[in-house]
Design a protein around this motif. Structure first.
Motif, PDB file in Angstrom:
ATOM      1  N   ARG A 138       0.819  -1.219   0.000  1.00 31.40           N
ATOM      2  CA  ARG A 138       0.000   0.000   0.000  1.00 31.40           C
ATOM      3  C   ARG A 138       0.852   1.269   0.000  1.00 31.40           C
ATOM      4  NH1 ARG A 138      -5.014  -1.347   2.021  1.00 31.40           N
ATOM      5  NH2 ARG A 138      -5.713   0.628   1.111  1.00 31.40           N
ATOM      6  N   ILE A 139       1.913   1.277  -0.808  1.00 24.84           N
ATOM      7  CA  ILE A 139       2.797   2.431  -0.930  1.00 24.84           C
ATOM      8  C   ILE A 139       2.329   3.296  -2.095  1.00 24.84           C
ATOM      9  CG2 ILE A 139       5.145   3.174  -1.490  1.00 24.84           C
ATOM     10  CD1 ILE A 139       4.898   2.075   1.323  1.00 24.84           C
ATOM     11  N   ASP A 140       2.222   4.594  -1.861  1.00 23.59           N
ATOM     12  CA  ASP A 140       1.796   5.516  -2.925  1.00 23.59           C
ATOM     13  C   ASP A 140       2.909   5.791  -3.919  1.00 23.59           C
ATOM     14  OD1 ASP A 140      -0.920   6.140  -1.976  1.00 23.59           O
ATOM     15  OD2 ASP A 140       0.105   7.051  -0.276  1.00 23.59           O
ATOM     16  N   VAL A 141       4.114   6.078  -3.407  1.00 23.16           N
ATOM     17  CA  VAL A 141       5.235   6.411  -4.274  1.00 23.16           C
ATOM     18  C   VAL A 141       6.519   5.913  -3.621  1.00 23.16           C
ATOM     19  CG1 VAL A 141       5.438   8.726  -3.258  1.00 23.16           C
ATOM     20  CG2 VAL A 141       6.431   8.285  -5.514  1.00 23.16           C
ATOM     21  N   ALA A 142       7.437   5.408  -4.448  1.00 22.86           N
ATOM     22  CA  ALA A 142       8.712   4.905  -3.943  1.00 22.86           C
ATOM     23  C   ALA A 142       9.853   5.628  -4.649  1.00 22.86           C
ATOM     24  CB  ALA A 142       8.832   3.401  -4.164  1.00 22.86           C
ATOM     25  N   ILE A 143      10.896   5.932  -3.890  1.00 23.23           N
ATOM     26  CA  ILE A 143      12.115   6.489  -4.462  1.00 23.23           C
ATOM     27  C   ILE A 143      13.053   5.328  -4.726  1.00 23.23           C
ATOM     28  CG2 ILE A 143      13.989   8.148  -4.181  1.00 23.23           C
ATOM     29  CD1 ILE A 143      11.116   9.337  -4.223  1.00 23.23           C
ATOM     30  N   ARG A 144      13.472   5.175  -5.966  1.00 22.31           N
ATOM     31  CA  ARG A 144      14.358   4.073  -6.347  1.00 22.31           C
ATOM     32  C   ARG A 144      15.661   4.642  -6.912  1.00 22.31           C
ATOM     33  NH1 ARG A 144      10.664  -0.409  -7.525  1.00 22.31           N
ATOM     34  NH2 ARG A 144       9.543  -0.626  -5.538  1.00 22.31           N
ATOM     35  N   VAL A 145      16.768   4.005  -6.570  1.00 23.63           N
ATOM     36  CA  VAL A 145      18.090   4.402  -7.063  1.00 23.63           C
ATOM     37  C   VAL A 145      18.603   3.295  -7.969  1.00 23.63           C
ATOM     38  CG1 VAL A 145      20.448   5.029  -6.457  1.00 23.63           C
ATOM     39  CG2 VAL A 145      18.563   5.743  -4.979  1.00 23.63           C
ATOM     40  N   GLY A 146      18.869   3.623  -9.229  1.00 26.71           N
ATOM     41  CA  GLY A 146      19.311   2.619 -10.185  1.00 26.71           C
ATOM     42  C   GLY A 146      18.252   2.337 -11.227  1.00 26.71           C
ATOM     43  N   GLN A 147      18.488   1.350 -12.054  1.00 30.53           N
ATOM     44  CA  GLN A 147      17.556   1.032 -13.128  1.00 30.53           C
ATOM     45  C   GLN A 147      16.235   0.501 -12.581  1.00 30.53           C
ATOM     46  OE1 GLN A 147      19.575  -1.562 -15.980  1.00 30.53           O
ATOM     47  NE2 GLN A 147      19.845   0.217 -17.293  1.00 30.53           N
ATOM     48  N   ILE A 148      15.144   0.904 -13.228  1.00 30.76           N
ATOM     49  CA  ILE A 148      13.813   0.430 -12.852  1.00 30.76           C
ATOM     50  C   ILE A 148      13.532  -0.843 -13.626  1.00 30.76           C
ATOM     51  CG2 ILE A 148      11.383   1.022 -12.672  1.00 30.76           C
ATOM     52  CD1 ILE A 148      13.286   2.787 -11.006  1.00 30.76           C
ATOM     53  N   GLU A 149      13.378  -1.945 -12.903  1.00 34.48           N
ATOM     54  CA  GLU A 149      13.196  -3.243 -13.552  1.00 34.48           C
ATOM     55  C   GLU A 149      11.756  -3.454 -14.019  1.00 34.48           C
ATOM     56  OE1 GLU A 149      15.677  -5.097 -14.267  1.00 34.48           O
ATOM     57  OE2 GLU A 149      17.196  -3.994 -13.141  1.00 34.48           O
ATOM     58  N   SER A 150      10.789  -3.001 -13.230  1.00 36.80           N
ATOM     59  CA  SER A 150       9.389  -3.281 -13.533  1.00 36.80           C
ATOM     60  C   SER A 150       8.857  -2.355 -14.613  1.00 36.80           C
ATOM     61  CB  SER A 150       8.537  -3.135 -12.268  1.00 36.80           C
ATOM     62  OG  SER A 150       7.169  -3.298 -12.570  1.00 36.80           O
ATOM     63  N   MET A 151       8.285  -2.941 -15.664  1.00 33.98           N
ATOM     64  CA  MET A 151       7.692  -2.155 -16.740  1.00 33.98           C
ATOM     65  C   MET A 151       6.274  -1.720 -16.393  1.00 33.98           C
ATOM     66  SD  MET A 151      10.106  -1.990 -18.931  1.00 33.98           S
ATOM     67  CE  MET A 151       9.255  -1.378 -20.380  1.00 33.98           C
ATOM     68  N   SER A 152       5.732  -2.223 -15.285  1.00 31.73           N
ATOM     69  CA  SER A 152       4.349  -1.905 -14.923  1.00 31.73           C
ATOM     70  C   SER A 152       4.249  -0.642 -14.077  1.00 31.73           C
ATOM     71  CB  SER A 152       3.720  -3.076 -14.159  1.00 31.73           C
ATOM     72  OG  SER A 152       4.379  -3.275 -12.914  1.00 31.73           O
ATOM     73  N   VAL A 271      18.094   8.347 -10.113  1.00 34.04           N
ATOM     74  CA  VAL A 271      17.226   8.414  -8.941  1.00 34.04           C
ATOM     75  C   VAL A 271      15.833   8.743  -9.464  1.00 34.04           C
ATOM     76  CG1 VAL A 271      16.745   9.553  -6.747  1.00 34.04           C
ATOM     77  CG2 VAL A 271      19.115   9.224  -7.485  1.00 34.04           C
ATOM     78  N   SER A 272      14.870   7.876  -9.198  1.00 35.99           N
ATOM     79  CA  SER A 272      13.536   8.022  -9.776  1.00 35.99           C
ATOM     80  C   SER A 272      12.458   7.884  -8.712  1.00 35.99           C
ATOM     81  CB  SER A 272      13.289   6.963 -10.857  1.00 35.99           C
ATOM     82  OG  SER A 272      14.288   6.986 -11.844  1.00 35.99           O
ATOM     83  N   ALA A 273      11.310   8.484  -8.995  1.00 36.43           N
ATOM     84  CA  ALA A 273      10.099   8.253  -8.200  1.00 36.43           C
ATOM     85  C   ALA A 273       9.194   7.355  -9.025  1.00 36.43           C
ATOM     86  CB  ALA A 273       9.403   9.568  -7.893  1.00 36.43           C
TER      87      ALA A 273
END
Length: 316
Positions: A138-152, A271-273
């Motif tokens: 139930r997370i609204d937004v996540a900060i990710r560092v590095g390549q985003i693996e999920s295409m969804s 660095v992505s949201a």
């Protein structure tokens, strides 16, 4: 049948590939989601989903129907937000996931300002280095560092990110400076522990590629521990620029092999949201993401907020 609820349930099941995950997103029992989708299929007289004990996939008809219904629901959500947002700011609970050390250095210093700007928003932070499932937790937004693996997931770039190979002057005086990747085999390389490994460091420059299996007397699953060890002369570290860039600029750490792009088993990326598609257009998510993006744009963002290194006045 509540057709709106049934359509929303179907869209989320189709996106998540699971009745259980859809129930978690909607905050209802799995049986309720199953019943809504079954009623929708009965009402339409077509089969929208293939069901098995291991997976849920869309039929050809279901895939086209999902695309059409998603657009309708997005338009409806946008119309609702336009009315609800009139004369008001973002409000309600915003659940954010972020890596612990990145949040400590580059999110925590801004939380007071963000709270003052949006007093009707309640912020809940889940700080962990693990990659969580946004729907299940139930997370609204996540900060990710590095390549985003999920295409969804929808991803918005906040800032750049690269790794820096560095150590203290004291370490180099004692053990020498590596001049090429292979030299690292005789150095003490303290590395980050992860499920993907971390002891294979990959180097790339003008088409040249090398992989070096490094060794050292310490590993840790916390990047700040590695940084502190490097500052004290403990060895070479491969660390993100947002953590050690300021130390290098200050002269507390010295970068080596700077003309090589260095990675571990994961690519550098950005660095992505990231957030789920059905949260597209959310006012509270946009407020948070836009706020961070504005903070990271001027100057190298890592030049600020690192304790013990005040270069802000000289950089502006």
């Amino acid at each position: 049948m509540d057709q709106f609820a049934a359509l929303k349930a179907f869209v989320i099941v189709g996106e998540e590939g699971s009745f259980v995950k859809a129930g978690a997103v909607l905050g209802v029992a799995t049986s309720s989601v199953t019943r809504q989708v079954n009623n929708l299929e009965e009402h339409l007289g077509v089969k929208l989903l293939h069901r098995s004990t291991r997976s849920v996939t869309l039929t050809d008809v279901g895939e086209k129907y999902l695309a059409d219904v998603s657009r309708v629901l997005e338009d409806l959500d946008q119309a609702n937000r336009s009315v609800m947002d009139t004369g008001t700011g973002p409000r309600g609970l915003l659940r954010v996931s972020a890596p612990l050390e990145f949040a400590r250095v580059h999110i925590a210093p801004f939380l007071k300002e963000f709270g003052d700007l949006y007093p009707d928003l309640e912020l809940e932070l889940d700080l962990s280095n693990r990659v969580i499932n946004l729907a299940e937790e139930r997370i609204d937004v996540a900060i990710r560092v590095g390549q985003i693996e999920s295409m969804s997931l929808i991803a918005r770039r906040l800032a750049g990110h690269r790794r820096i190979l560095c150590a203290s002057e004291g370490y180099f005086k004692q053990y020498g400076i590596p001049e090429q990747p292979q030299d690292l085999k005789r150095h003490n390389c303290i590395s980050f522990v992860s499920k993907a490994g971390g002891r294979n460091w990959h180097f790339e420059r003008d088409g040249e590629r090398y992989t070096v299996k490094v060794k050292g007397n310490m590993r840790a699953n916390n990047s700040e521990i590695l940084r502190q060890s490097a500052l004290l002369g403990g060895g070479l570290i491969l660390a993100p620029d947002w953590l050690v860039g300021c130390d290098v600029t200050c002269g507390q750490l010295k970068q080596v092999l700077a003309d090589w792009e260095v990675t571990t088993n994961t690519k550098n990326g950005d660095v992505s949201a990231v957030y789920l598609p059905h949260h597209r257009g959310s006012q509270k998510i946009n407020a948070f993401v836009d706020f961070l993006k504005a903070k990271y744009e001027p100057t190298p963002y890592w030049l600020k907020n690192v304790q013990g290194c005040d270069l802000l006045s000289s950089s502006e």
